[in-house]
Design a protein around this motif. Sequence first.
Motif, PDB file in Angstrom:
ATOM      1  N   GLY A 156       1.067  -1.394   0.056  1.00 24.48           N
ATOM      2  CA  GLY A 156      -0.024   0.101   0.158  1.00 24.48           C
ATOM      3  C   GLY A 156       0.740   1.267   0.056  1.00 24.48           C
ATOM      4  N   LYS A 157       2.221   0.967  -0.442  1.00 23.46           N
ATOM      5  CA  LYS A 157       3.186   2.346  -0.342  1.00 23.46           C
ATOM      6  C   LYS A 157       3.313   2.513  -1.744  1.00 23.46           C
ATOM      7  CE  LYS A 157       3.737   2.280   4.244  1.00 23.46           C
ATOM      8  NZ  LYS A 157       2.906   3.292   5.198  1.00 23.46           N
ATOM      9  N   ARG A 158       3.673   3.972  -1.793  1.00 20.68           N
ATOM     10  CA  ARG A 158       4.229   4.453  -2.974  1.00 20.68           C
ATOM     11  C   ARG A 158       5.463   5.290  -2.692  1.00 20.68           C
ATOM     12  NH1 ARG A 158       3.671   9.401  -5.497  1.00 20.68           N
ATOM     13  NH2 ARG A 158       2.030   9.774  -4.230  1.00 20.68           N
ATOM     14  N   HIS A 159       6.881   4.743  -2.922  1.00 17.13           N
ATOM     15  CA  HIS A 159       8.042   4.925  -3.030  1.00 17.13           C
ATOM     16  C   HIS A 159       8.367   6.009  -4.043  1.00 17.13           C
ATOM     17  CE1 HIS A 159       9.000   2.815   0.742  1.00 17.13           C
ATOM     18  NE2 HIS A 159       8.055   1.933   0.128  1.00 17.13           N
ATOM     19  N   CYS A 160       8.072   7.116  -4.012  1.00 19.85           N
ATOM     20  CA  CYS A 160       8.322   8.277  -5.154  1.00 19.85           C
ATOM     21  C   CYS A 160       9.650   8.805  -5.382  1.00 19.85           C
ATOM     22  CB  CYS A 160       7.029   9.176  -5.069  1.00 19.85           C
ATOM     23  SG  CYS A 160       7.063  10.522  -6.652  1.00 19.85           S
ATOM     24  N   ILE A 161      10.359   8.295  -6.122  1.00 19.52           N
ATOM     25  CA  ILE A 161      11.963   8.392  -5.961  1.00 19.52           C
ATOM     26  C   ILE A 161      12.284   9.303  -7.204  1.00 19.52           C
ATOM     27  CG2 ILE A 161      13.960   7.336  -5.790  1.00 19.52           C
ATOM     28  CD1 ILE A 161      12.292   6.655  -3.336  1.00 19.52           C
ATOM     29  N   ASN A 162      13.053  10.269  -7.039  1.00 23.81           N
ATOM     30  CA  ASN A 162      13.957  10.898  -7.965  1.00 23.81           C
ATOM     31  C   ASN A 162      14.921  10.049  -8.762  1.00 23.81           C
ATOM     32  OD1 ASN A 162      13.381  13.805  -7.381  1.00 23.81           O
ATOM     33  ND2 ASN A 162      13.920  13.164  -5.297  1.00 23.81           N
ATOM     34  N   GLY A 163      14.551  10.034 -10.128  1.00 23.17           N
ATOM     35  CA  GLY A 163      15.382   8.880 -10.939  1.00 23.17           C
ATOM     36  C   GLY A 163      16.744   9.548 -10.910  1.00 23.17           C
ATOM     37  N   VAL A 164      17.085  10.690 -10.857  1.00 17.98           N
ATOM     38  CA  VAL A 164      18.545  11.127 -10.838  1.00 17.98           C
ATOM     39  C   VAL A 164      19.264  10.807  -9.524  1.00 17.98           C
ATOM     40  CG1 VAL A 164      18.106  13.509  -9.736  1.00 17.98           C
ATOM     41  CG2 VAL A 164      19.991  13.224 -11.326  1.00 17.98           C
ATOM     42  N   ALA A 165      18.378  10.234  -8.446  1.00 23.77           N
ATOM     43  CA  ALA A 165      19.183   9.862  -7.215  1.00 23.77           C
ATOM     44  C   ALA A 165      19.598   8.324  -7.327  1.00 23.77           C
ATOM     45  CB  ALA A 165      18.046   9.857  -5.963  1.00 23.77           C
ATOM     46  N   LEU A 166      19.134   7.610  -8.337  1.00 29.62           N
ATOM     47  CA  LEU A 166      19.223   6.136  -8.560  1.00 29.62           C
ATOM     48  C   LEU A 166      20.091   5.867  -9.919  1.00 29.62           C
ATOM     49  CD1 LEU A 166      15.737   5.010  -8.322  1.00 29.62           C
ATOM     50  CD2 LEU A 166      17.549   5.224  -6.407  1.00 29.62           C
ATOM     51  N   ASN A 167      20.696   4.822  -9.764  1.00 27.29           N
ATOM     52  CA  ASN A 167      21.409   4.043 -11.035  1.00 27.29           C
ATOM     53  C   ASN A 167      20.989   2.787 -11.272  1.00 27.29           C
ATOM     54  OD1 ASN A 167      23.161   6.165 -11.566  1.00 27.29           O
ATOM     55  ND2 ASN A 167      24.842   5.613 -10.357  1.00 27.29           N
TER      56      ASN A 167
END
Length: 157
Positions: free
Chosen positions: A140-151
């Motif tokens: 039931g969670k949505r981890h809304c993540i900045n793509g630039v923070a990930l590889n």
Amino acid sequence: MKKLLLLGLLVSLYACKGTAQNEKKEQFPVSKTEAEWKAELTDAEFQVLRKEGTERAFTSELLNIKEEGTYVCAACQNPVFKSKTKFDSGTGWPSFYDYIEGNVAFSSDNKLGYTRTEEHCANCGGHLGHVFNDGPKPTGKRHCINGVALNFVPTKG
């Protein structure tokens, strides 16, 4: 008399001043100076990961990745999300319904006038994004993540 009362009020207000803003920031296993981070990260990565910025919606190259693999922190390569938990939230940011236990830290963010749950890399403290309670099952969670923070690291096979 008024001056004395005003002086007393000012002294009492100063005495009540909180010290939370003076406390040392939380230490992480990977800890670098701002200058070191700035030299290692792109301008966009630095703005999001170290200054808690937000990238524009629908600009991340990670949005359309469908292959199997692991999403890692762009600053320290700490694995934070598995591709099997990624879903299309329609928000314009990579979204996941779960995270890798122990690799993501959480804190409260009140910058917009209300409380949100902010996500950080537990290894370097880099700002990843926010978690909301409007995601799919099973969490039931949505981890809304900045793509630039990930590889993205594809599974070898």
